[in-house]
Design a protein around this motif. Structure first.
Motif: not given
Length: 361
Positions: A1-27
């Protein structure tokens, strides 16, 4: 049975997709996006409020087409709320969001898009009903229009909540998308294809109706007498609707194509580099619609202009009323044939095209 991740914050999912939200929305990029976003949102709130108020105030607009037009303005107003919420919950803040707050952020955007899309589809049906009878307005009752408007928002809210209701990747992170890290790629494919197909259907329907109107208008103009402006009114309304649809398709299609590519797991398409600019383009649609209303419809612009100048005029009239016992506030002319259909619509024209009710004088 697959594990569900309802209690995770979005940084867990962004890190998996290697999306750097900090750098692209600064400056400078962040400053430009926020400045344009803030200006556009303020304009959306003010202009669409004026459109809704104009439809409510002017009795000439008390017909199904204009009720649906006001509802489209309400959808744009709602889009402004969605964009404001997005601006305060994006960039570096994205990684700190809970799953439910991120669902709310995206759900607001999806709801606003669906409300506008379904509303345009209903307007297409209304135009078809009226145009095929060569009438300016359809015979829809106020109760039916109210039911349609409630149905539009019910469908929009449901479609915006579909990922929250279960079509997500929280229990199978291997199918998560890149742009929407907790949306399933299959959902993005469904969402984008559905909207693009509806775009295509509406474009075909409106082109067919417009060609029918042009053909019928040319035939009737050589066999009937009457006001030329009256015969051309259905064509003008159709041009307004087609301009609205064209702007909607142009502003939303690039973003939907990007979502489709992400759903198809295109890793070499560079979608992360263009996503925020396509989002601004979608925002621009809600800015353009009120401009189209006023540019294409002289009477709508006259009503909006009168409401804008209303407060200053009322103050001047109050000052004059203490010295002048009575004044003639408006003068009736016979130039209202632009929207008259068989004596249904009645009204007066004040000054240089400004509208007023006889009872207000």
């Amino acid at each position: 049975m697959n594990e569900c991740y309802y209690d995770k914050r979005m940084d867990f999912f962004y890190n998996r997709t290697k999306t750097d939200t900090a750098d692209e929305w600064t400056g400078p990029q962040l400053i430009v996006v926020l400045c344009f976003g803030t200006f556009f949102c303020l304009f959306i709130f003010i202009s669409n409020s004026l459109v809704i108020a104009a439809v409510v105030k002017n009795k000439r607009f008390h017909f199904p087409f204009y009720y649906l037009l006001a509802n489209l303005a309400a959808a744009d107003f709602f889009a402004g709320i969605a964009y404001v919420f997005l601006m305060f919950n994006t960039g570096p803040v994205s990684k700190t969001l809970t799953v439910n707050r991120w669902f709310l952020r995206q759900g607001l955007l999806d709801t606003s898009l669906t409300a506008s899309l379904v509303n345009l589809l209903v307007i297409a049906v209304e135009r078809h009903m009226s145009i095929m009878r060569m009438k300016i307005h359809s015979n829809l009752t106020k109760k039916r229009v109210t039911f349609l408007i409630i149905s539009i928002w019910a469908i929009a809210i449901f479609m915006g909540a579909v990922p929250t209701l279960g079509w997500n990747c929280l229990c199978d992170i291997t199918v998560c998308s890149s742009l929407a890290p907790i949306y399933s790629r299959s959902y993005l494919v469904f969402w984008s294809v559905l909207n693009l197909v509806v775009f295509f259907i509406m474009v075909v329907v409106y082109i067919r109706i417009y060609m029918y109107v042009q053909r019928k208008t040319n035939v009737l103009s050589s066999h009937t007498s009457g006001s030329i402006s009256r015969r051309r009114t259905p064509v003008k309304l159709m041009k307004t609707v087609m301009t609205l649809l064209g702007a909607f398709v142009v502003c939303w299609t690039p973003g939907l194509v990007v979502l489709l590519l992400d759903g198809l797991n295109c890793t070499h398409c560079g979608i992360q580099n263009v996503k925020r600019w396509f989002l601004l383009l979608a925002l621009l649609n809600s800015v353009m619609n009120p401009i189209i209303y006023s540019y294409k419809d002289d009477e709508m612009w006259a009503t909006m202009k009168k409401m804008i100048c209303c407060s200053s005029e009322d103050k001047n009239q109050e000052r004059r009323s203490s010295r002048i016992p009575s004044t003639v506030l408006c003068r009736s002319t016979d130039t209202s044939g632009h929207y008259i259909e068989d004596g249904i619509i009645q009204g007066t024209i004040c000054g240089k095209g400004d509208l007023c009710d006889k009872g207000n004088s």
